[in-house]
Design a protein around this motif. Structure first.
Motif, PDB file in Angstrom:
ATOM      1  N   ALA A 143      -2.986  30.369 -19.682  1.00 23.94           N
ATOM      2  CA  ALA A 143      -2.766  29.008 -20.162  1.00 23.94           C
ATOM      3  C   ALA A 143      -3.972  28.115 -19.920  1.00 23.94           C
ATOM      4  O   ALA A 143      -4.318  27.285 -20.762  1.00 23.94           O
ATOM      5  CB  ALA A 143      -1.528  28.418 -19.496  1.00 23.94           C
ATOM      6  N   GLU A 144      -4.627  28.268 -18.779  1.00 24.17           N
ATOM      7  CA  GLU A 144      -5.791  27.438 -18.477  1.00 24.17           C
ATOM      8  C   GLU A 144      -6.908  27.673 -19.478  1.00 24.17           C
ATOM      9  O   GLU A 144      -7.542  26.729 -19.948  1.00 24.17           O
ATOM     10  CB  GLU A 144      -6.297  27.718 -17.061  1.00 24.17           C
ATOM     11  CG  GLU A 144      -5.451  27.121 -15.977  1.00 24.17           C
ATOM     12  CD  GLU A 144      -6.061  27.334 -14.602  1.00 24.17           C
ATOM     13  OE1 GLU A 144      -7.225  27.736 -14.522  1.00 24.17           O
ATOM     14  OE2 GLU A 144      -5.362  27.081 -13.618  1.00 24.17           O
ATOM     15  N   ASP A 145      -7.149  28.932 -19.810  1.00 20.06           N
ATOM     16  CA  ASP A 145      -8.190  29.251 -20.785  1.00 20.06           C
ATOM     17  C   ASP A 145      -7.829  28.711 -22.164  1.00 20.06           C
ATOM     18  O   ASP A 145      -8.692  28.247 -22.897  1.00 20.06           O
ATOM     19  CB  ASP A 145      -8.422  30.761 -20.851  1.00 20.06           C
ATOM     20  CG  ASP A 145      -9.082  31.303 -19.596  1.00 20.06           C
ATOM     21  OD1 ASP A 145      -9.621  30.486 -18.818  1.00 20.06           O
ATOM     22  OD2 ASP A 145      -9.068  32.530 -19.400  1.00 20.06           O
ATOM     23  N   ALA A 173      -9.470  22.141 -25.781  1.00 26.87           N
ATOM     24  CA  ALA A 173     -10.293  20.962 -25.522  1.00 26.87           C
ATOM     25  C   ALA A 173     -11.675  21.118 -26.136  1.00 26.87           C
ATOM     26  O   ALA A 173     -12.216  20.183 -26.722  1.00 26.87           O
ATOM     27  CB  ALA A 173     -10.399  20.715 -24.017  1.00 26.87           C
ATOM     28  N   MET A 174     -12.246  22.314 -26.032  1.00 22.77           N
ATOM     29  CA  MET A 174     -13.568  22.550 -26.611  1.00 22.77           C
ATOM     30  C   MET A 174     -13.508  22.505 -28.133  1.00 22.77           C
ATOM     31  O   MET A 174     -14.417  22.001 -28.780  1.00 22.77           O
ATOM     32  CB  MET A 174     -14.131  23.896 -26.136  1.00 22.77           C
ATOM     33  CG  MET A 174     -14.447  23.943 -24.654  1.00 22.77           C
ATOM     34  SD  MET A 174     -15.641  22.714 -24.130  1.00 22.77           S
ATOM     35  CE  MET A 174     -17.114  23.392 -24.849  1.00 22.77           C
ATOM     36  N   SER A 175     -12.427  23.017 -28.735  1.00 22.66           N
ATOM     37  CA  SER A 175     -12.324  22.995 -30.191  1.00 22.66           C
ATOM     38  C   SER A 175     -12.130  21.574 -30.695  1.00 22.66           C
ATOM     39  O   SER A 175     -12.551  21.242 -31.790  1.00 22.66           O
ATOM     40  CB  SER A 175     -11.195  23.900 -30.672  1.00 22.66           C
ATOM     41  OG  SER A 175      -9.954  23.372 -30.276  1.00 22.66           O
ATOM     42  N   SER A 176     -11.489  20.719 -29.891  1.00 24.00           N
ATOM     43  CA  SER A 176     -11.326  19.333 -30.321  1.00 24.00           C
ATOM     44  C   SER A 176     -12.662  18.602 -30.328  1.00 24.00           C
ATOM     45  O   SER A 176     -12.823  17.614 -31.028  1.00 24.00           O
ATOM     46  CB  SER A 176     -10.325  18.607 -29.427  1.00 24.00           C
ATOM     47  OG  SER A 176     -10.849  18.420 -28.141  1.00 24.00           O
ATOM     48  N   LEU A 177     -13.638  19.091 -29.576  1.00 27.45           N
ATOM     49  CA  LEU A 177     -14.971  18.504 -29.618  1.00 27.45           C
ATOM     50  C   LEU A 177     -15.655  18.804 -30.946  1.00 27.45           C
ATOM     51  O   LEU A 177     -16.505  18.051 -31.401  1.00 27.45           O
ATOM     52  CB  LEU A 177     -15.833  19.039 -28.475  1.00 27.45           C
ATOM     53  CG  LEU A 177     -15.438  18.591 -27.081  1.00 27.45           C
ATOM     54  CD1 LEU A 177     -16.297  19.314 -26.049  1.00 27.45           C
ATOM     55  CD2 LEU A 177     -15.589  17.105 -26.924  1.00 27.45           C
ATOM     56  N   ASP A 178     -15.271  19.915 -31.572  1.00 23.83           N
ATOM     57  CA  ASP A 178     -15.913  20.339 -32.803  1.00 23.83           C
ATOM     58  C   ASP A 178     -15.319  19.685 -34.037  1.00 23.83           C
ATOM     59  O   ASP A 178     -15.857  19.836 -35.126  1.00 23.83           O
ATOM     60  CB  ASP A 178     -15.816  21.863 -32.955  1.00 23.83           C
ATOM     61  CG  ASP A 178     -16.622  22.580 -31.892  1.00 23.83           C
ATOM     62  OD1 ASP A 178     -17.583  21.978 -31.380  1.00 23.83           O
ATOM     63  OD2 ASP A 178     -16.290  23.738 -31.586  1.00 23.83           O
ATOM     64  N   ASP A 215     -11.477  16.960 -19.956  1.00 24.76           N
ATOM     65  CA  ASP A 215     -10.385  17.927 -19.802  1.00 24.76           C
ATOM     66  C   ASP A 215     -10.935  19.340 -19.692  1.00 24.76           C
ATOM     67  O   ASP A 215     -10.492  20.135 -18.854  1.00 24.76           O
ATOM     68  CB  ASP A 215      -9.413  17.841 -20.982  1.00 24.76           C
ATOM     69  CG  ASP A 215      -8.602  16.558 -20.971  1.00 24.76           C
ATOM     70  OD1 ASP A 215      -8.577  15.885 -19.915  1.00 24.76           O
ATOM     71  OD2 ASP A 215      -8.015  16.227 -22.018  1.00 24.76           O
ATOM     72  N   ALA A 216     -11.898  19.660 -20.543  1.00 22.04           N
ATOM     73  CA  ALA A 216     -12.490  21.001 -20.509  1.00 22.04           C
ATOM     74  C   ALA A 216     -13.200  21.240 -19.186  1.00 22.04           C
ATOM     75  O   ALA A 216     -13.102  22.322 -18.601  1.00 22.04           O
ATOM     76  CB  ALA A 216     -13.458  21.178 -21.672  1.00 22.04           C
ATOM     77  N   MET A 217     -13.914  20.243 -18.682  1.00 24.17           N
ATOM     78  CA  MET A 217     -14.633  20.387 -17.421  1.00 24.17           C
ATOM     79  C   MET A 217     -13.650  20.570 -16.261  1.00 24.17           C
ATOM     80  O   MET A 217     -13.890  21.378 -15.371  1.00 24.17           O
ATOM     81  CB  MET A 217     -15.518  19.166 -17.163  1.00 24.17           C
ATOM     82  CG  MET A 217     -16.602  18.983 -18.197  1.00 24.17           C
ATOM     83  SD  MET A 217     -17.852  20.231 -18.111  1.00 24.17           S
ATOM     84  CE  MET A 217     -18.888  19.511 -16.893  1.00 24.17           C
ATOM     85  N   LYS A 218     -12.548  19.830 -16.268  1.00 19.95           N
ATOM     86  CA  LYS A 218     -11.555  19.973 -15.202  1.00 19.95           C
ATOM     87  C   LYS A 218     -10.942  21.367 -15.222  1.00 19.95           C
ATOM     88  O   LYS A 218     -10.723  21.966 -14.184  1.00 19.95           O
ATOM     89  CB  LYS A 218     -10.455  18.917 -15.346  1.00 19.95           C
ATOM     90  CG  LYS A 218     -10.888  17.539 -14.940  1.00 19.95           C
ATOM     91  CD  LYS A 218      -9.785  16.539 -15.161  1.00 19.95           C
ATOM     92  CE  LYS A 218     -10.268  15.130 -14.877  1.00 19.95           C
ATOM     93  NZ  LYS A 218      -9.249  14.129 -15.202  1.00 19.95           N
ATOM     94  N   VAL A 241     -15.199  22.302 -12.920  1.00 19.61           N
ATOM     95  CA  VAL A 241     -16.482  21.638 -12.710  1.00 19.61           C
ATOM     96  C   VAL A 241     -16.280  20.185 -12.328  1.00 19.61           C
ATOM     97  O   VAL A 241     -17.150  19.567 -11.753  1.00 19.61           O
ATOM     98  CB  VAL A 241     -17.355  21.747 -13.985  1.00 19.61           C
ATOM     99  CG1 VAL A 241     -18.696  21.079 -13.816  1.00 19.61           C
ATOM    100  CG2 VAL A 241     -17.537  23.204 -14.355  1.00 19.61           C
ATOM    101  N   GLY A 242     -15.129  19.621 -12.582  1.00 19.72           N
ATOM    102  CA  GLY A 242     -14.878  18.212 -12.334  1.00 19.72           C
ATOM    103  C   GLY A 242     -15.062  17.808 -10.894  1.00 19.72           C
ATOM    104  O   GLY A 242     -15.583  16.745 -10.601  1.00 19.72           O
ATOM    105  N   GLN A 243     -14.661  18.664  -9.943  1.00 20.96           N
ATOM    106  CA  GLN A 243     -14.780  18.311  -8.538  1.00 20.96           C
ATOM    107  C   GLN A 243     -16.241  18.213  -8.134  1.00 20.96           C
ATOM    108  O   GLN A 243     -16.622  17.336  -7.386  1.00 20.96           O
ATOM    109  CB  GLN A 243     -14.068  19.345  -7.651  1.00 20.96           C
ATOM    110  CG  GLN A 243     -12.562  19.355  -7.815  1.00 20.96           C
ATOM    111  CD  GLN A 243     -12.107  20.113  -9.051  1.00 20.96           C
ATOM    112  OE1 GLN A 243     -12.861  20.858  -9.647  1.00 20.96           O
ATOM    113  NE2 GLN A 243     -10.869  19.898  -9.449  1.00 20.96           N
ATOM    114  N   GLU A 244     -17.063  19.128  -8.620  1.00 14.60           N
ATOM    115  CA  GLU A 244     -18.477  19.094  -8.272  1.00 14.60           C
ATOM    116  C   GLU A 244     -19.155  17.894  -8.904  1.00 14.60           C
ATOM    117  O   GLU A 244     -20.033  17.280  -8.307  1.00 14.60           O
ATOM    118  CB  GLU A 244     -19.167  20.375  -8.739  1.00 14.60           C
ATOM    119  CG  GLU A 244     -18.683  21.614  -8.032  1.00 14.60           C
ATOM    120  CD  GLU A 244     -19.229  22.886  -8.658  1.00 14.60           C
ATOM    121  OE1 GLU A 244     -19.965  22.791  -9.651  1.00 14.60           O
ATOM    122  OE2 GLU A 244     -18.910  23.956  -8.162  1.00 14.60           O
ATOM    123  N   SER A 245     -18.764  17.550 -10.129  1.00 14.97           N
ATOM    124  CA  SER A 245     -19.425  16.451 -10.814  1.00 14.97           C
ATOM    125  C   SER A 245     -19.127  15.120 -10.132  1.00 14.97           C
ATOM    126  O   SER A 245     -19.954  14.231 -10.142  1.00 14.97           O
ATOM    127  CB  SER A 245     -19.019  16.401 -12.280  1.00 14.97           C
ATOM    128  OG  SER A 245     -17.642  16.111 -12.397  1.00 14.97           O
TER     129      SER A 245
END
Length: 129
Positions: free
Chosen positions: A24-26, A32-37, A57-60, A64-68
């Motif tokens: 589900a996460e993938d 989220a990535m397809s909505s960018l396109d 959303d994609a980063m979370k 990656v969100g915690q590091e950012s």
């Protein structure tokens, strides 16, 4: 070269078929990535806001969100204008001799602690523990 025969349902120049991710996460990240396109002639401001939301959303989902967040806080701290602090060379020499560090590092440490050698040494020792 000889070309291999293609199955009847494959069209030349067509995109590869979409493969759904297993978990589900993938799937959420892929969505989220397809909505960018997505493309459209909508207003620029709402589209940008939607794109940023989809990107976040994609980063979370990728973790990656915690590091950012931590890097953003560090970047803000680095971007802050550094105040000019006059550092006494005797204090620099003291830190170099006692803490076994370079002059540049000693000067930076003193500037970070308002040219107070005692505060700088205390901070260095407590950070090392």
């Amino acid at each position: 070269m000889a070309e291999e025969p293609q199955p009847p349902n494959v069209q030349e120049g067509a995109d590869a078929p979409d493969v759904l991710p297993a978990n589900a996460e993938d799937r959420k990240a892929a969505q989220a990535m397809s909505s960018l396109d997505t493309k459209g002639d909508e207003d620029a401001a709402p589209k940008k806001e939607i794109d940023l939301k989809a990107l976040n959303d994609a980063m979370k989902n990728l973790g990656v969100g915690q590091e950012s967040k931590a890097s953003t806080a560090a970047a803000k701290k680095e971007d802050a204008p550094k105040k000019l602090v006059k550092v006494d060379q005797a204090d620099v020499t003291l830190l170099v001799d006692q803490l076994d560090m370079s002059k540049a590092k000693a000067t930076e440490l003193l500037r970070a602690h308002d040219a107070d050698a005692v505060k700088a040494m205390t901070a260095w020792v407590t950070a090392a523990v």
